[in-house]
Design an enzyme around this catalytic site. Structure first.
Site, PDB file in Angstrom:
ATOM      1  N   LYS A 271      47.297  93.071  16.755  1.00 17.85           N
ATOM      2  CA  LYS A 271      48.764  93.033  16.755  1.00 17.85           C
ATOM      3  C   LYS A 271      49.164  91.803  15.956  1.00 17.85           C
ATOM      4  O   LYS A 271      48.910  90.670  16.364  1.00 17.85           O
ATOM      5  CB  LYS A 271      49.354  92.956  18.159  1.00 17.85           C
ATOM      6  CG  LYS A 271      50.863  93.254  18.153  1.00 17.85           C
ATOM      7  CD  LYS A 271      51.560  92.840  19.428  1.00 17.85           C
ATOM      8  CE  LYS A 271      51.936  91.380  19.432  1.00 17.85           C
ATOM      9  NZ  LYS A 271      52.926  91.010  18.386  1.00 17.85           N
TER      10      LYS A 271
ATOM     11  N   GLY B 115      47.612  81.349  21.967  1.00 17.52           N
ATOM     12  CA  GLY B 115      49.052  81.123  21.947  1.00 17.52           C
ATOM     13  C   GLY B 115      49.534  80.363  23.161  1.00 17.52           C
ATOM     14  O   GLY B 115      48.816  79.525  23.716  1.00 17.52           O
ATOM     15  N   SER B 116      50.740  80.685  23.598  1.00 16.22           N
ATOM     16  CA  SER B 116      51.383  79.946  24.687  1.00 16.22           C
ATOM     17  C   SER B 116      50.812  80.326  26.045  1.00 16.22           C
ATOM     18  O   SER B 116      50.193  81.383  26.211  1.00 16.22           O
ATOM     19  CB  SER B 116      52.889  80.236  24.689  1.00 16.22           C
ATOM     20  OG  SER B 116      53.130  81.584  25.077  1.00 16.22           O
TER      21      SER B 116
ATOM     22  N   GLY C  64      52.643  83.556  27.323  1.00 14.11           N
ATOM     23  CA  GLY C  64      52.161  84.771  26.678  1.00 14.11           C
ATOM     24  C   GLY C  64      50.784  85.174  27.168  1.00 14.11           C
ATOM     25  O   GLY C  64      50.534  86.339  27.510  1.00 14.11           O
ATOM     26  N   GLY C  65      49.862  84.219  27.199  1.00 11.85           N
ATOM     27  CA  GLY C  65      48.505  84.510  27.638  1.00 11.85           C
ATOM     28  C   GLY C  65      48.432  84.933  29.091  1.00 11.85           C
ATOM     29  O   GLY C  65      47.694  85.859  29.452  1.00 11.85           O
TER      30      GLY C  65
ATOM     31  N   GLU D 159      43.348  81.742  25.007  1.00  7.61           N
ATOM     32  CA  GLU D 159      43.414  80.288  24.846  1.00  7.61           C
ATOM     33  C   GLU D 159      44.888  79.913  24.890  1.00  7.61           C
ATOM     34  O   GLU D 159      45.680  80.400  24.093  1.00  7.61           O
ATOM     35  CB  GLU D 159      42.798  79.883  23.506  1.00  7.61           C
ATOM     36  CG  GLU D 159      42.832  78.385  23.260  1.00  7.61           C
ATOM     37  CD  GLU D 159      42.696  78.052  21.792  1.00  7.61           C
ATOM     38  OE1 GLU D 159      43.456  77.188  21.314  1.00  7.61           O
ATOM     39  OE2 GLU D 159      41.846  78.676  21.119  1.00  7.61           O
TER      40      GLU D 159
ATOM     41  N   CYS E  84      46.133  73.185  18.880  1.00 10.57           N
ATOM     42  CA  CYS E  84      45.900  73.305  20.319  1.00 10.57           C
ATOM     43  C   CYS E  84      45.109  72.116  20.852  1.00 10.57           C
ATOM     44  O   CYS E  84      45.049  71.906  22.064  1.00 10.57           O
ATOM     45  CB  CYS E  84      45.172  74.603  20.628  1.00 10.57           C
ATOM     46  SG  CYS E  84      43.673  74.846  19.657  1.00 10.57           S
TER      47      CYS E  84
ATOM     48  N   GLU F  81      52.617  70.835  28.046  1.00 13.88           N
ATOM     49  CA  GLU F  81      52.383  70.651  26.613  1.00 13.88           C
ATOM     50  C   GLU F  81      53.707  70.589  25.849  1.00 13.88           C
ATOM     51  O   GLU F  81      54.593  71.412  26.056  1.00 13.88           O
ATOM     52  CB  GLU F  81      51.535  71.807  26.083  1.00 13.88           C
ATOM     53  CG  GLU F  81      51.204  71.710  24.605  1.00 13.88           C
ATOM     54  CD  GLU F  81      50.387  72.891  24.115  1.00 13.88           C
ATOM     55  OE1 GLU F  81      49.609  72.712  23.163  1.00 13.88           O
ATOM     56  OE2 GLU F  81      50.518  73.996  24.680  1.00 13.88           O
TER      57      GLU F  81
END
Length: 493
Positions: free
Chosen positions: A149, A206-207, A210-211, A230, A267, A358
């Site tokens: 995606k 990603g964030s 989202g994860g 991650e 990251c 973060e």
């Protein structure tokens, strides 16, 4: 420019991937490796057009993109080589002992591919962690079809890379369903991909939000599947007293470069610095402030990341008893991130969870501790991290063993006298850590060991040599390393 994938398009992609899986998984290790090398070749063949499009979409400089493209091709070729070597298969053989009471059967075990893998492209790495990035390379090496995606922030770049992969699929004669590429801004696209019964694993960078959402969807399925996400990490740095007496200013200059590298959009950006509140820490802080004031703001990857940085930075700086130490002397333009350093005392930090979050960008918070004991207490309040760093002398390490152990327990990569930015692609790299840094700290997303994420063990009991997979046959036709009766060997049986 690109429409969200429809329900019908998602269904077709998964149907094709499932059919392709039953062919692709049976390919030899060499055939998989050849395919991956062809993908790298096709990406290189795109030429400068790929760099130009990526620069337009991400604001990243050409030199950075050129380097990242090289890294991406290296991942594909090196993971292909690792696939072919076969160490990742963890082939184990224990031969039968028929006169044992009860008789011991012949047992042979290896890793086999899971099935179709969904890969979500990352915003901050348009090549290396996206369409043909590490997750895709690992899945291909494991024998799994991939459905990517695309990340909306660099959709055109993703489309160019996807076309290169399609060309490679065709060039080596694989079924088209080995790779599919879909677009989607809506969460519904991601949800449909994760929830489809033919999806067997997910890779994400990603964030945290989202994860975690992907992880939750995957675990709410009738048949849960692994999500290798991650997510969030502030990568704490602990400044120990002996090292600060030796080189406080030099360490500060080193970290100014790490904090501002790539406008802080890594990251592994060092977002938290913990030290003992004394003259040495003041020297460190003053030197770091001087460097940050001189640092220029830089264009952030996209509008969403810029807005997120502005909001999270402002929220952190507005917290009670948080002091602004330094901000770039150059006023930022629209969508530029201003390098910033703040400070706070350890007790306030430990009591305020907002300060543990973060701030994705060129920002770092200095936490001032009363002594080593309070520094260790801060470590106990931290969540899981991708990295943790000790700036320390050998004497510091030996004198503060309990602190060292506490910090080691929260991270995946434990650094001594260096910076966390810069993630080497090699077998010894661990890019993963305890939650919420990732959803599974046992695995890495960088290095060929990441292949193991997309495979599972199967043991063959009492199968004849003729029927066994080539990897487990007596004669070891692939010449891979195996553990035979508890001894590592490449010899036949």
């Amino acid at each position: 420019m690109f429409k969200d994938a429809s329900v019908a398009e998602i269904e077709l992609a998964l149907q094709d991937a499932w059919k392709a899986f039953h062919i692709y998984r049976k390919l030899s290790l060499k055939q998989r490796a050849d395919f991956m090398r062809m993908v790298a070749k096709e990406i290189e063949a795109i030429g400068d057009e790929l760099l130009q499009v990526a620069a337009e979409e991400t604001h990243l400089p050409e030199a950075r993109l050129r380097s990242e493209r090289t890294r991406t091709m290296f991942q594909l070729t090196s993971y292909g080589e690792a696939c072919e070597r076969g160490d990742w298969l963890e082939a184990r053989i224990d031969t039968a002992i028929p006169d044992k009471n009860p008789p011991k059967p012949d047992l042979r075990k290896m890793l086999v591919p899971l099935g179709p893998v969904i890969v979500f492209g990352a915003a901050n790495f348009p090549f290396a962690y996206s369409t043909a990035g590490g997750d895709t390379a690992c899945a291909f090496a494991a024998g799994c079809p991939v459905i990517v995606k695309a990340h909306p922030a660099h959709a055109r770049t993703s489309e160019l890379v996807a076309q290169a992969i399609h060309k490679a699929v065709k060039a080596v004669g694989l079924p088209a369903g080995v790779f599919s590429h879909l677009h989607g801004v809506s969460f519904e696209v991601g949800k449909a991909l994760v929830e489809h019964p033919y999806t067997k694993a997910v890779g994400f960078t990603g964030s945290f939000n989202g994860g975690k959402q992907l992880f939750d969807w995957a675990n709410q399925r009738k048949q849960p599947i692994p999500v290798f996400a991650e997510m969030s990490s502030i990568n704490p740095v602990f400044l120990l007293p002996g090292k600060m007496k030796q080189s406080a200013s030099e360490t500060a200059k080193l970290y100014a470069g790490s904090i501002t590298l790539g406008v802080g959009q890594f990251c592994t950006n060092p977002g938290l610095i913990i030290g003992i509140d004394n003259d040495d820490l003041q020297t460190f802080s003053d030197t770091l402030a001087g460097e940050i004031v001189k640092a220029s703001p830089g264009m952030m990857l996209n509008t969403g990341i810029f807005k997120n940085y502005v909001e999270r930075r402002a929220n952190a700086l507005s917290q009670e008893e948080v002091a602004t130490v330094a901000v770039s002397a150059t006023d930022p333009q629209l969508e530029e991130g201003a390098p910033t350093i703040a400070s706070v005392t350890a007790p306030v930090f430990m009591q305020n969870p907002i300060l543990h979050q973060e701030v994705f960008g060129p920002y770092s918070l200095i936490v001032k501790c009363r002594d080593i004991a309070e520094m260790q207490e801060v470590a106990t309040h931290l969540e899981g991290q991708l990295t943790a760093t000790l700036m320390a002398t050998e004497e510091d390490i030996l004198q503060h063993e309990s602190l060292v152990e506490e910090v080691k327990n929260i991270c995946g990569r434990f650094i001594l006298n260096g910076v966390p930015t810069g993630v080497e692609v090699c077998l010894s790299m661990q890019h993963g850590g305890p939650f919420p840094a990732t959803t599974d700290s046992r695995f890495t997303s960088v290095g060929a060991d990441g292949i193991k994420r997309f495979a599972r063990p199967v043991a063959f009991q009492n199968w004849s040599n003729e029927l066994l997979p080539a990897e487990l046959k007596n004669e070891n036709p692939l010449q891979i390393w195996r553990v035979v009766n508890n001894e590592r060997s490449r010899s036949g049986i």
